[in-house]
Design an enzyme around this catalytic site. Structure first.
Site, short mmCIF file in Angstrom:
data_model
loop_
_atom_site.label_atom_id
_atom_site.label_comp_id
_atom_site.label_asym_id
_atom_site.label_seq_id
_atom_site.Cartn_x
_atom_site.Cartn_y
_atom_site.Cartn_z
CD GLU A 151 -3.75 9.07 15.25
OE1 GLU A 151 -4.93 8.95 15.64
OE2 GLU A 151 -2.77 9.04 16.02
CD GLU A 161 -4.73 11.75 18.86
OE1 GLU A 161 -5.40 11.69 17.81
OE2 GLU A 161 -5.09 11.19 19.92
#
Length: 345
Positions: free
Chosen positions: A277, A171
């Site tokens: 995710e 991320e």
């Protein structure tokens, strides 16, 4: 004889008419809805720590089973595992990673390796350097990224494990290894760190696909900013990874925006995309299943067959393990109906 022929014709007509009205008589093998190699998986990096604390997992029949077997029986074909550089308690270090990767390999599951390049969590709000790298400048950091990546990849290779996909960072909305690698301060530095990871991965496994992973898969402007910056600095990558954590109220709109973003990424950069995710409140299992059904089919529909797959983040968490409430197992340690979304073929 004429009477017999007439009766025979009547029987044939009746048989044909009945077969048209009988759904069982016209059944054909159901056509697959997903690409043959579509990734359906989960990040279960907490599993060894959970097991050490006595947490057990059960299939829907109530029988205790290995978590990896339960996930495989739910249609999953891939396990995602994070690795930290030198975590304080040892969980998710290289040895722990290898132990979990061996379990996945022995279960016939593919592996997605997620480098955080930190001693703990790396995400949009924190991209802290490992303690051992804390005083390094960008030149030394690039070397450390390369060396750490090669070391972990080699540890897996020595056990006969080749990750199909490898993330360089987790991320990385504003880069990684702050502040030297913060993208908003120095995109070139961030790009060179990604390139160090890419080169290291390919030096050990030329077949592993390298992922650059950004959260908020619906945010097209964020993705264009990051990947334009990487492209303009000559960085290489194979797959654009996304996270998507909608609410029960906005999942439909965010899924549509995510699909638009995925198609834009394919058109703009010619790369494959993957939703690395996803998650939703464990207590909202039915809505979560609807969300998953939809994002799986949307990802599979991405233009040019470049939508690779969808992975749930830590679905095995139940009873608010470490305060995490977005798992997909119920209070008794069994998969909720949300996990049935991965049974689609």
């Amino acid at each position: 004889m004429k009477v017999l022929k007439l009766l025979s014709c009547m029987l044939l007509i009746c048989s044909t008419a009945c077969s048209k009205n009988d759904p069982d008589s016209t059944k054909t093998e159901e056509q697959p809805k997903l690409a043959a190699n579509f990734v359906k998986g989960a990040d279960v990096s907490w599993v060894t720590e959970m097991e050490t604390q006595g947490i057990k997992f059960y299939n829907n029949a109530g029988a205790q089973q290995d978590l990896f077997q339960i996930l495989k029986d739910k249609g999953m074909n891939t396990i995602r595992l994070r690795v930290w550089v030198n975590p304080a308690n040892g969980w998710c270090n290289t040895d722990d990673l290898v132990a979990k990767a061996l379990r996945a390999k022995n279960m016939g599951l593919g592996i997605l390796l997620d480098f955080h390049y930190s001693d703990s969590w790396a995400d949009p709000g924190q991209q802290n350097k490992p303690a051992a790298w804390s005083s390094q400048d960008i030149t030394a950091l690039k070397t450390s990224v390369y060396d750490h990546t090669v070391a972990v990849m080699t540890a897996l290779k020595n056990k006969g494990i080749t990750p199909a996909w490898v993330q360089v960072g987790n991320e990385t909305n504003d880069g990684m290894l702050w502040d030297e690698g913060r993208a908003s301060k120095n995109m070139k530095n961030f790009a060179e760190l990604i390139q160090s990871g890419y080169t290291a991965i390919k030096s050990v496994s030329s077949t592993s696909k390298v992922i650059v992973h950004i959260s908020n898969g619906y945010d097209n402007s964020l993705f264009r900013w990051i990947f334009d910056g990487l492209k303009n600095n000559g960085t290489q990558w194979d797959v654009i990874g996304m996270s998507l954590y909608p609410t029960t109220a906005n999942w439909a709109s965010l899924n549509s925006q995510c699909l638009s973003n995925m198609n834009d990424m394919v058109a703009r950069y010619g790369k494959e995309v993957m939703v690395c995710e996803v998650g939703m409140e464990a207590t909202e299992a039915a809505i979560c299943k609807a969300f998953l059904d939809d994002i799986i089919l949307k990802t599979n529909s991405v233009s040019n067959g470049k939508g690779l797959g969808v992975l749930y983040w830590e679905p095995e968490c139940y009873n608010s393990w470490k305060g995490y409430k977005l798992g997909a197992f119920d209070a008794s340690g069994k998969p909720t109906v949300a996990m049935d979304a991965f049974l689609i073929k």
